[in-house]
Write an enzyme that holds these catalytic residues in place. Structure first.
Site, PDB file in Angstrom:
ATOM      1  N   GLU A  30       0.803  -1.221   0.174  1.00 29.73           N
ATOM      2  CA  GLU A  30       0.077   0.068  -0.036  1.00 29.73           C
ATOM      3  C   GLU A  30       0.810   1.333  -0.080  1.00 29.73           C
ATOM      4  O   GLU A  30       2.021   1.462   0.786  1.00 29.73           O
ATOM      5  CB  GLU A  30      -0.971   0.037   1.222  1.00 29.73           C
ATOM      6  CG  GLU A  30      -1.665   1.408   1.553  1.00 29.73           C
ATOM      7  CD  GLU A  30      -2.690   1.426   2.614  1.00 29.73           C
ATOM      8  OE1 GLU A  30      -2.864   0.361   3.311  1.00 29.73           O
ATOM      9  OE2 GLU A  30      -2.811   2.601   3.142  1.00 29.73           O
ATOM     10  N   GLU A  82      -2.494  12.293   1.879  1.00 28.86           N
ATOM     11  CA  GLU A  82      -3.353  11.955   2.925  1.00 28.86           C
ATOM     12  C   GLU A  82      -3.002  12.741   4.176  1.00 28.86           C
ATOM     13  O   GLU A  82      -1.931  13.225   4.301  1.00 28.86           O
ATOM     14  CB  GLU A  82      -2.968  10.515   3.391  1.00 28.86           C
ATOM     15  CG  GLU A  82      -3.829  10.124   4.444  1.00 28.86           C
ATOM     16  CD  GLU A  82      -3.811   8.509   4.630  1.00 28.86           C
ATOM     17  OE1 GLU A  82      -2.681   7.849   4.483  1.00 28.86           O
ATOM     18  OE2 GLU A  82      -4.575   7.930   5.481  1.00 28.86           O
TER      19      GLU A  82
HETATM   20  C1  LIG Z   1      -9.497   5.985   3.276  1.00 24.61           C
HETATM   21  O1  LIG Z   1      -8.080   5.873   2.824  1.00 24.61           O
HETATM   22  C2  LIG Z   1      -7.107   5.533   3.814  1.00 24.61           C
HETATM   23  C3  LIG Z   1      -5.651   5.771   3.130  1.00 24.61           C
HETATM   24  O2  LIG Z   1      -4.947   5.517   3.742  1.00 24.61           O
HETATM   25  C4  LIG Z   1      -7.421   4.193   4.258  1.00 24.61           C
HETATM   26  O3  LIG Z   1      -6.490   3.958   5.349  1.00 24.61           O
HETATM   27  C5  LIG Z   1      -8.843   4.070   4.890  1.00 24.61           C
HETATM   28  O4  LIG Z   1      -9.067   2.904   5.060  1.00 24.61           O
HETATM   29  C6  LIG Z   1      -9.534   4.755   3.746  1.00 24.61           C
HETATM   30  N1  LIG Z   1     -11.260   4.452   4.134  1.00 24.61           N
HETATM   31  C7  LIG Z   1     -11.956   4.022   3.362  1.00 24.61           C
HETATM   32  C8  LIG Z   1     -13.078   3.542   3.898  1.00 24.61           C
HETATM   33  O5  LIG Z   1     -12.007   4.007   2.288  1.00 24.61           O
END
Ligand SMILES: *[C@@H]1O[C@H](CO)[C@@H](O)[C@H](O)[C@H]1NC(C)=O
Ligand SMILES: *[C@@H]1O[C@H](CO)[C@@H](O)[C@H](O)[C@H]1NC(C)=O
Ligand SMILES: *[C@@H]1O[C@H](CO)[C@@H](O)[C@H](O)[C@H]1NC(C)=O
Ligand SMILES: *[C@@H]1O[C@H](CO)[C@@H](O)[C@H](O)[C@H]1NC(C)=O
Length: 320
Positions: free
Chosen positions: A137, A142
């Protein structure tokens, strides 16, 4: 002459900096405007990170104008009109995932606006969700609660550490990328530019993020909209690029015996999401100066605070 020069610099770079070279790539995906509806699927799923969010499907998003596209713009945003019941669903928002997956590639994100506001936790990232974390990942853009600068984070399976000293402008923080270490905090880099996230980013009209991944490294660059040193091939959306000319990256994750990038990364989707509160924004809400109450209550009771909680993307371009 030109050929001679480039083979000379190639030879020098190879001897002094093994594995630090980029490459020439051809554009394989040029996603603009309505093209986002073909290239991405809308994921009406439950937030795995416990956010106060209700991800809607494409039809709902378009009907409520939570997603909008024209010839040269794509917007995805949070609802900013509804007051929510604390025992009901979270705030409507959008999460999109590319239909295609990618291995070694460079992705360029031309972002005009990113979600802003207390309680927001937006991200542009790549992973493979059904096999996570074995295919890796990389979180490209972010943050939470408007707190810059941007943070890039890599998460992997077992046995992946990165060195502290790296040729990058960003500041390294945690160095162990293994998902079982540091509560899955990953190995992260804070950008040096304050305008890489949130309000200052948006005031500038956004900018460009780019991520290059090969078996030798992962690099992430950021150029503000008004940065004169943005490579012309990035700002113009050129059909071919050569990342060797892009200069020092903001974040570098080199492959080494401590972490073989090629072993830790497989096919990845591109994901763009906007959640609220949850594991990150919920826990840092107070420290970010967002008030002494609970993040969830703020999200439930202040729809108007989310009118700038949107991504506006000029393009996503993938080069392979
Ligand atoms: C949204 O993005 C972050 C990216 O690091 C991730 O950790 C998180 O799980 C995401 N949440 C959802 C529900 O997409
Ligand atoms: C939908 O959103 C777009 C972009 O913000 C805006 O230009 C348009 O007027 C909105 N449409 C409606 C019906 O509100
Ligand atoms: C970024 O913001 C911090 C905190 O406001 C400040 O101390 C620092 O000087 C700023 N850096 C730049 C490069 O503007
Ligand atoms: C760091 O990277 C820059 C640009 O990518 C390069 O010009 C420079 O030689 C590198 N420095 C070191 C010490 O490797």
């Amino acid at each position: 002459m030109k050929f001679l020069y480039s083979s000379l610099s190639l030879a020098c770079a190879l001897s002094s900096l093994p594995g630090a070279l980029g490459a020439t790539y051809k554009r394989t995906d040029n996603i603009v405007g309505n093209g986002f509806y073909d290239a991405f699927e809308f994921q009406a799923i439950k937030d795995p990170t416990h956010g106060r969010v209700n991800y809607v499907d494409q039809a709902t998003a378009r009907a409520q104008n939570l997603s909008f596209a024209s010839a040269d713009t794509f917007i995805m945003r949070a609802d900013s009109s509804k007051t929510l019941q604390s025992n009901g669903a979270g705030r409507d928002s959008v999460r999109i995932r590319s239909k295609k997956t990618f291995t070694t590639h460079t992705a360029v994100f031309d972002v005009r606006h990113m979600p802003q506001g207390c309680g927001t936790w937006p991200a542009i990232w790549e992973t493979k969700e059904d096999t996570w974390p074995v295919d890796g990942e990389i979180d490209i853009l972010e943050g939470a609660n408007d707190q810059g600068p941007n943070e890039v984070t890599m998460h992997t399976g077992h046995n992946c550490k990165v060195p502290k000293s790296r040729n990058m402008t960003g500041v390294p923080n945690q160095l162990n990328c293994d998902d079982t270490k540091d509560d899955n905090g990953g190995c992260d880099v804070d950008f040096a530019e304050n305008d890489s996230y949130g309000l200052p980013f948006n005031k500038n009209g956004g900018g460009w993020y780019a991520m290059e991944r090969n078996n030798d490294f992962i690099k992430v660059w950021y150029w503000a909209r008004n940065n004169p040193s943005v490579p012309r091939e990035v700002s113009s959306g050129a059909s071919s690029i050569n990342t060797d000319g892009w200069g020092q990256p903001d974040a570098l994750f080199p492959s080494s015996d401590q972490c073989k990038i090629g072993d830790h990364f497989g096919q990845n989707n591109i994901i763009i999401n906007l959640t609220f509160c949850g594991d990150w924004a919920g826990e840092t809400f107070k420290d970010a100066g967002c008030g002494s109450g609970k993040c969830e209550d703020f999200v439930n009771n202040n729809p108007g605070a989310f009118k700038d909680a949107y991504f506006e993307l000029a393009a996503v371009r993938v080069y392979q």
